[in-house]
Design a protein around this motif. Structure first.
Motif, PDB file in Angstrom:
ATOM      1  N   THR A  37      -2.035 -12.275   8.598  1.00  0.00           N
ATOM      2  CA  THR A  37      -2.066 -13.314   7.573  1.00  0.00           C
ATOM      3  C   THR A  37      -0.657 -13.525   7.034  1.00  0.00           C
ATOM      4  O   THR A  37       0.035 -12.564   6.714  1.00  0.00           O
ATOM      5  N   ASN A  38      -0.240 -14.801   6.930  1.00  0.00           N
ATOM      6  CA  ASN A  38       1.093 -15.065   6.389  1.00  0.00           C
ATOM      7  C   ASN A  38       1.008 -15.296   4.880  1.00  0.00           C
ATOM      8  O   ASN A  38      -0.076 -15.261   4.291  1.00  0.00           O
ATOM      9  N   GLU A  39       2.149 -15.524   4.252  1.00  0.00           N
ATOM     10  CA  GLU A  39       2.217 -15.636   2.796  1.00  0.00           C
ATOM     11  C   GLU A  39       1.499 -16.875   2.251  1.00  0.00           C
ATOM     12  O   GLU A  39       1.253 -16.988   1.052  1.00  0.00           O
ATOM     13  N   TYR A  40       1.130 -17.824   3.116  1.00  0.00           N
ATOM     14  CA  TYR A  40       0.446 -19.033   2.693  1.00  0.00           C
ATOM     15  C   TYR A  40      -1.073 -18.911   2.851  1.00  0.00           C
ATOM     16  O   TYR A  40      -1.810 -19.860   2.597  1.00  0.00           O
ATOM     17  N   GLY A  41      -1.533 -17.751   3.295  1.00  0.00           N
ATOM     18  CA  GLY A  41      -2.961 -17.533   3.472  1.00  0.00           C
ATOM     19  C   GLY A  41      -3.493 -17.911   4.838  1.00  0.00           C
ATOM     20  O   GLY A  41      -4.689 -17.800   5.086  1.00  0.00           O
ATOM     21  N   ASN A  42      -2.623 -18.403   5.716  1.00  0.00           N
ATOM     22  CA  ASN A  42      -3.052 -18.722   7.076  1.00  0.00           C
ATOM     23  C   ASN A  42      -3.239 -17.426   7.848  1.00  0.00           C
ATOM     24  O   ASN A  42      -2.404 -16.525   7.763  1.00  0.00           O
ATOM     25  N   SER A  43      -4.309 -17.329   8.593  1.00  0.00           N
ATOM     26  CA  SER A  43      -4.547 -16.095   9.332  1.00  0.00           C
ATOM     27  C   SER A  43      -5.002 -16.386  10.756  1.00  0.00           C
ATOM     28  O   SER A  43      -5.503 -17.475  11.056  1.00  0.00           O
ATOM     29  N   ALA A  44      -4.799 -15.406  11.603  1.00  0.00           N
ATOM     30  CA  ALA A  44      -5.255 -15.452  12.982  1.00  0.00           C
ATOM     31  C   ALA A  44      -5.854 -14.092  13.293  1.00  0.00           C
ATOM     32  O   ALA A  44      -5.303 -13.066  12.906  1.00  0.00           O
ATOM     33  N   SER A  45      -6.989 -14.112  13.967  1.00  0.00           N
ATOM     34  CA  SER A  45      -7.669 -12.864  14.318  1.00  0.00           C
ATOM     35  C   SER A  45      -7.741 -12.731  15.829  1.00  0.00           C
ATOM     36  O   SER A  45      -7.940 -13.718  16.537  1.00  0.00           O
ATOM     37  N   TYR A  46      -7.577 -11.521  16.304  1.00  0.00           N
ATOM     38  CA  TYR A  46      -7.595 -11.223  17.730  1.00  0.00           C
ATOM     39  C   TYR A  46      -8.481 -10.015  17.984  1.00  0.00           C
ATOM     40  O   TYR A  46      -8.287  -8.966  17.384  1.00  0.00           O
ATOM     41  N   ARG A  47      -9.449 -10.174  18.859  1.00  0.00           N
ATOM     42  CA  ARG A  47     -10.277  -9.046  19.275  1.00  0.00           C
ATOM     43  C   ARG A  47      -9.481  -8.252  20.306  1.00  0.00           C
ATOM     44  O   ARG A  47      -8.897  -8.815  21.216  1.00  0.00           O
ATOM     45  N   ILE A  48      -9.432  -6.948  20.140  1.00  0.00           N
ATOM     46  CA  ILE A  48      -8.651  -6.092  21.032  1.00  0.00           C
ATOM     47  C   ILE A  48      -9.598  -5.394  21.998  1.00  0.00           C
ATOM     48  O   ILE A  48     -10.470  -4.636  21.589  1.00  0.00           O
ATOM     49  N   GLU A  49      -9.424  -5.679  23.257  1.00  0.00           N
ATOM     50  CA  GLU A  49     -10.196  -5.044  24.318  1.00  0.00           C
ATOM     51  C   GLU A  49      -9.267  -4.098  25.078  1.00  0.00           C
ATOM     52  O   GLU A  49      -8.053  -4.282  25.086  1.00  0.00           O
ATOM     53  N   ALA A  50      -9.859  -3.111  25.730  1.00  0.00           N
ATOM     54  CA  ALA A  50      -9.053  -2.195  26.534  1.00  0.00           C
ATOM     55  C   ALA A  50      -8.285  -3.004  27.584  1.00  0.00           C
ATOM     56  O   ALA A  50      -8.815  -3.952  28.158  1.00  0.00           O
ATOM     57  N   HIS A  51      -7.050  -2.693  27.801  1.00  0.00           N
ATOM     58  CA  HIS A  51      -6.162  -3.329  28.789  1.00  0.00           C
ATOM     59  C   HIS A  51      -5.837  -4.785  28.463  1.00  0.00           C
ATOM     60  O   HIS A  51      -5.565  -5.567  29.358  1.00  0.00           O
ATOM     61  N   SER A  52      -5.866  -5.178  27.187  1.00  0.00           N
ATOM     62  CA  SER A  52      -5.596  -6.579  26.847  1.00  0.00           C
ATOM     63  C   SER A  52      -4.357  -6.750  25.977  1.00  0.00           C
ATOM     64  O   SER A  52      -4.176  -7.784  25.365  1.00  0.00           O
ATOM     65  N   PHE A  53      -3.494  -5.749  25.918  1.00  0.00           N
ATOM     66  CA  PHE A  53      -2.356  -5.828  25.004  1.00  0.00           C
ATOM     67  C   PHE A  53      -1.296  -6.836  25.426  1.00  0.00           C
ATOM     68  O   PHE A  53      -0.614  -7.396  24.587  1.00  0.00           O
ATOM     69  N   ASP A  54      -1.145  -7.109  26.724  1.00  0.00           N
ATOM     70  CA  ASP A  54      -0.174  -8.117  27.153  1.00  0.00           C
ATOM     71  C   ASP A  54      -0.534  -9.486  26.596  1.00  0.00           C
ATOM     72  O   ASP A  54       0.313 -10.209  26.083  1.00  0.00           O
ATOM     73  N   GLY A  55      -1.814  -9.856  26.678  1.00  0.00           N
ATOM     74  CA  GLY A  55      -2.260 -11.131  26.132  1.00  0.00           C
ATOM     75  C   GLY A  55      -2.125 -11.172  24.622  1.00  0.00           C
ATOM     76  O   GLY A  55      -1.723 -12.175  24.050  1.00  0.00           O
ATOM     77  N   LEU A  56      -2.439 -10.058  23.965  1.00  0.00           N
ATOM     78  CA  LEU A  56      -2.310  -9.983  22.511  1.00  0.00           C
ATOM     79  C   LEU A  56      -0.868 -10.167  22.091  1.00  0.00           C
ATOM     80  O   LEU A  56      -0.560 -10.902  21.160  1.00  0.00           O
ATOM     81  N   TRP A  57       0.053  -9.511  22.796  1.00  0.00           N
ATOM     82  CA  TRP A  57       1.479  -9.604  22.487  1.00  0.00           C
ATOM     83  C   TRP A  57       1.957 -11.049  22.566  1.00  0.00           C
ATOM     84  O   TRP A  57       2.631 -11.551  21.660  1.00  0.00           O
TER      85      TRP A  57
END
Length: 69
Positions: A37-57
């Motif tokens: 969440t940034n200082e303006y209240g905008n947020s993004a959520s990401y579900r973390i699955e095993a072996h998915s860190f490259d996409g998350l990054w």
């Protein structure tokens, strides 16, 4: 040949770090979820699955780019 055991990331509870109105939190909502969440209240959520860190990054970097003024 033995089957590979499916990996699952487990999170007990919720963890939040915040500074200057920005925050990063981890929670377990049917599986680990990272919310930024940034200082303006905008947020993004990401579900973390095993072996998915490259996409998350790459998604986190896109979020940072999109959030700059």
């Amino acid at each position: 040949m033995a089957k590979k055991k499916e990996q699952r990331i487990k999170l007990d509870g919720t963890a939040t770090v915040s500074s200057a109105g920005k925050s990063i939190s981890m929670s377990d909502d049917g599986g680990p979820v990272l919310t930024v969440t940034n200082e303006y209240g905008n947020s993004a959520s990401y579900r973390i699955e095993a072996h998915s860190f490259d996409g998350l990054w790459s998604q986190l970097w896109q979020y940072v780019k999109d959030s700059q003024h």
